[in-house]
Design a protein around this motif. Structure first.
Motif, PDB file in Angstrom:
ATOM      1  N   LYS A 405      -0.220   1.972  -2.042  1.00 40.53           N
ATOM      2  CA  LYS A 405       0.012   3.178  -1.245  1.00 40.53           C
ATOM      3  C   LYS A 405      -1.032   3.310  -0.138  1.00 40.53           C
ATOM      4  O   LYS A 405      -2.224   3.063  -0.355  1.00 40.53           O
ATOM      5  CB  LYS A 405      -0.026   4.411  -2.142  1.00 40.53           C
ATOM      6  N   LEU A 406      -0.563   3.701   1.039  1.00 42.07           N
ATOM      7  CA  LEU A 406      -1.447   3.878   2.188  1.00 42.07           C
ATOM      8  C   LEU A 406      -1.962   5.313   2.204  1.00 42.07           C
ATOM      9  O   LEU A 406      -1.171   6.262   2.244  1.00 42.07           O
ATOM     10  CB  LEU A 406      -0.692   3.566   3.479  1.00 42.07           C
ATOM     11  N   PRO A 407      -3.280   5.505   2.145  1.00 38.33           N
ATOM     12  CA  PRO A 407      -3.841   6.857   2.013  1.00 38.33           C
ATOM     13  C   PRO A 407      -3.333   7.838   3.071  1.00 38.33           C
ATOM     14  O   PRO A 407      -3.064   9.002   2.752  1.00 38.33           O
ATOM     15  CB  PRO A 407      -5.347   6.616   2.145  1.00 38.33           C
ATOM     16  N   ALA A 408      -3.220   7.397   4.313  1.00 39.84           N
ATOM     17  CA  ALA A 408      -2.781   8.311   5.371  1.00 39.84           C
ATOM     18  C   ALA A 408      -1.368   8.824   5.112  1.00 39.84           C
ATOM     19  O   ALA A 408      -1.051   9.987   5.406  1.00 39.84           O
ATOM     20  CB  ALA A 408      -2.850   7.610   6.723  1.00 39.84           C
ATOM     21  N   LEU A 409      -0.506   7.978   4.550  1.00 39.55           N
ATOM     22  CA  LEU A 409       0.865   8.403   4.256  1.00 39.55           C
ATOM     23  C   LEU A 409       0.925   9.267   3.001  1.00 39.55           C
ATOM     24  O   LEU A 409       1.758  10.173   2.902  1.00 39.55           O
ATOM     25  CB  LEU A 409       1.764   7.174   4.097  1.00 39.55           C
TER      26      LEU A 409
END
Length: 576
Positions: A405-409
């Motif tokens: 998972k991408l933190p910004a998303l």
């Protein structure tokens, strides 16, 4: 004898209507009024497919790994049809438990779309039901090849668990001959390659197996830095050996994984490509593994292979580190007549370019070639060397999508926070690349979880197009808007009986700067490409072309007087 099978035709598109004048700039072909290099025409062409990964909140490892796509001519009408691999529910859960419900089409099975190209207008028709294809497995990838030499291209579908071999009957229908042929593999397979490794005229099958994994027993819980749950990667030491099946020529295969030596190495295969890497005219096999050393299986010409990746400099990167290799391609990007290697990797690694010295010895030149830094923030999957602007130099396209998972998303409460944009790199012809994604058009501004990508000329206009399979997202049809404005020649190379594509044949277009290409369908990620050879000629298109072919059995022929701007069929033994 060379035989013209079609001529170039220009498909009218919205992009072409907006601006017809293209100019050659320092970054490649661009519209003088800002037109796109690629345009997504999935909707307008009728390719309405959305991948379903069955995610239910359990974060099962396999659900974010699929899936692939194949471009192949199943009905022998001269254009490329599309096969898209579908997912299912995992863990015995009902479809109603899915956090992203299946959209279209249903029921859930792999899908076959017939290309009904007419007068330059591209149109796809879903013919899955009438084809007889029923693929109930959790799909990963697909490899296309005519294994029985009957002139009809067959399909091998890899799954999470048992695989399937679909024999093309030649009447628009397929039959499942997996058990009869003896090529099932109950493990987690992803990419596969059809390759005539023993040069007996029959395509053998290499199956890349990933990791030993069970939904029922893998109860790990992985987390992000902020303690939110995340997908788990492969368990260390859980890699599976690959499989090699030898074609007996009677519709059945012999499992020669052990006798060939393939079974000696454990990996975690995601990408597979076959090519002659040391110039001895025998096909070798390169395998891109996830997080462990890659394998370079050198053909010993006696039915056996030796893994020489470490000594050859192609097992790990320049820093001695194994990377999470996913997508893969082999090609002659620097014009010196040998097969180099390119592969995509995990975010915060970099994509890797291995330069071949012509004898099967490689050096990691990713940084000096300009490909390392631009890829650092991306997780790459499907990829290929394509000459998108037909200037004679092989460019690179990589499709991206994260696996963690991408933190910004996550902060935006995105329901599937893995999506990224894709990337396009132009070969500058001086031994380096420049990223041109920003000037490639709006199609490259779309953020999805891209996985498989298949490359080929869908609309028969002489430039490479792309079909991208997106995990838990819609398939995309990226049509090339610029390449056909330069010179080109297309070649379909057939075996001596005129029935089968001559996988592994090498082609030299004899120009002032010789251009080398290979007949292949494998490479990318879990996908199968157009086996025809498409060569960009740039401005050298005003005179007939001479082509030298090195056939899979090692013999040579020269075909003279081939006109540019169209496709030709070249049959082994047919040179004048």
């Amino acid at each position: 004898m060379p035989d013209v099978i079609c001529s170039a035709s220009r498909r009218p598109t919205a992009a072409a209507g907006r601006c017809a004048a293209f100019v050659l700039l320092g970054l490649g072909f661009r519209s003088a009024c800002g037109g796109d290099i690629f345009v997504d025409e999935a909707s307008s062409t009728g390719l309405s497919f959305e991948h379903f990964n069955g995610m239910s909140g359990e974060l099962y490892f396999p659900e974010m790994m699929g899936s692939g796509v194949a471009l192949f001519d199943f009905d022998n009408d001269g254009d490329l049809d599309v096969y898209l691999v579908q997912g299912q529910m995992l863990g015995g859960k009902p479809v109603s438990a899915a956090t992203i419900a299946p959209r279209y089409p249903t029921p859930l099975t792999d899908r076959l779309y017939r290309n009904d190209l007419a007068d330059g207008e591209l149109r796809f028709t879903d013919v899955t039901e009438r084809s007889g294809i029923r693929a109930p497995g959790y799909g990963m990838g697909v490899a296309a090849g005519d294994y029985d030499n009957d002139g009809h291209v067959d399909l091998y579908v890899t799954n999470y668990q048992s695989n399937q071999l679909w024999r093309n009957r030649g009447d628009g229908t397929f039959e499942d001959v997996t058990a009869r042929a003896g090529v099932d593999d109950p493990r987690w397979s992803v990419s596969a390659s059809w390759v005539d490794y023993d040069r007996d005229g029959w395509l053998d099958l290499y199956v890349g197996n990933y990791f030993r994994h069970s939904i029922e027993t893998d109860r790990r819980v992985c987390r992000m830095a902020k303690q939110a749950r995340d997908y788990c990667g492969p368990l260390k030491g859980a890699g599976d050996p690959d499989s090699l099946f030898r074609n007996r020529g009677d519709g059945t295969f012999e499992d020669v994984s052990e006798s060939s030596g393939i079974h000696k190495a454990y990996g975690g295969a995601l990408g597979v490509v076959a090519a002659d890497f040391n110039g001895d005219r025998w096909p070798d096999i390169y395998v891109a593994n996830d997080g462990v050393a890659n394998q370079l299986w050198m053909n010993q010409k006696n039915g056996q292979f030796l893994n020489e990746a470490l000594l050859a400099g192609a097992a790990v990167n320049k820093d001695g580190m194994a990377e999470a290799s996913m997508g893969l391609d082999a090609g002659d990007f620097d014009g010196d007549g040998d097969e180099d290697l390119f592969m995509t990797h995990l975010r915060q690694e970099t994509n890797t370019l291995y330069v071949n010295d012509g004898q099967g010895w490689f050096e990691d030149e990713s940084v000096v070639m300009g490909l390392a830094n631009p890829s650092f923030s991306y997780t790459g999957f499907g990829t290929a060397w394509i000459d998108y602007d037909n200037d004679g130099w092989l460019d690179l396209l990589a499709v991206n999508g994260a696996v963690r998972k991408l933190p910004a998303l996550v902060e935006l409460d995105d329901p599937y926070p893995l999506h990224q944009t894709d990337q396009l790199f132009r070969n500058l012809g001086d031994g380096s690349y420049r990223e041109v994604t920003g000037s490639a058009g709006s199609a490259f501004g779309v953020s999805l979880v891209s996985r498989g990508a298949a490359f080929g000329d869908l609309d028969q206009d002489g430039d490479p197009d792309v079909v991208v399979s997106n995990n838990a997202g819609p398939a995309r049809v990226l049509l090339n808007e610029v390449g056909s404005r330069a010179g080109w020649i297309g070649l379909r190379l057939l075996t001596a009986d005129g029935r089968r594509d001559a996988y592994g044949a090498r082609v030299e277009v004899e120009l002032e700067r010789p251009l080398w290409r290979r007949v292949r369908a494998d490479g990318s990620y879990a996908s199968s490409n157009d086996p025809r050879v498409l060569v960009g000629l740039g401005t050298e298109s005003g005179r007939p072309v001479t082509v030298r072919v090195i056939w899979p059995d090692g013999s040579e022929e020269r075909f003279k007087g081939l006109s540019a701007g169209r496709y030709h069929e070249l049959r082994q033994g047919g040179a004048r």
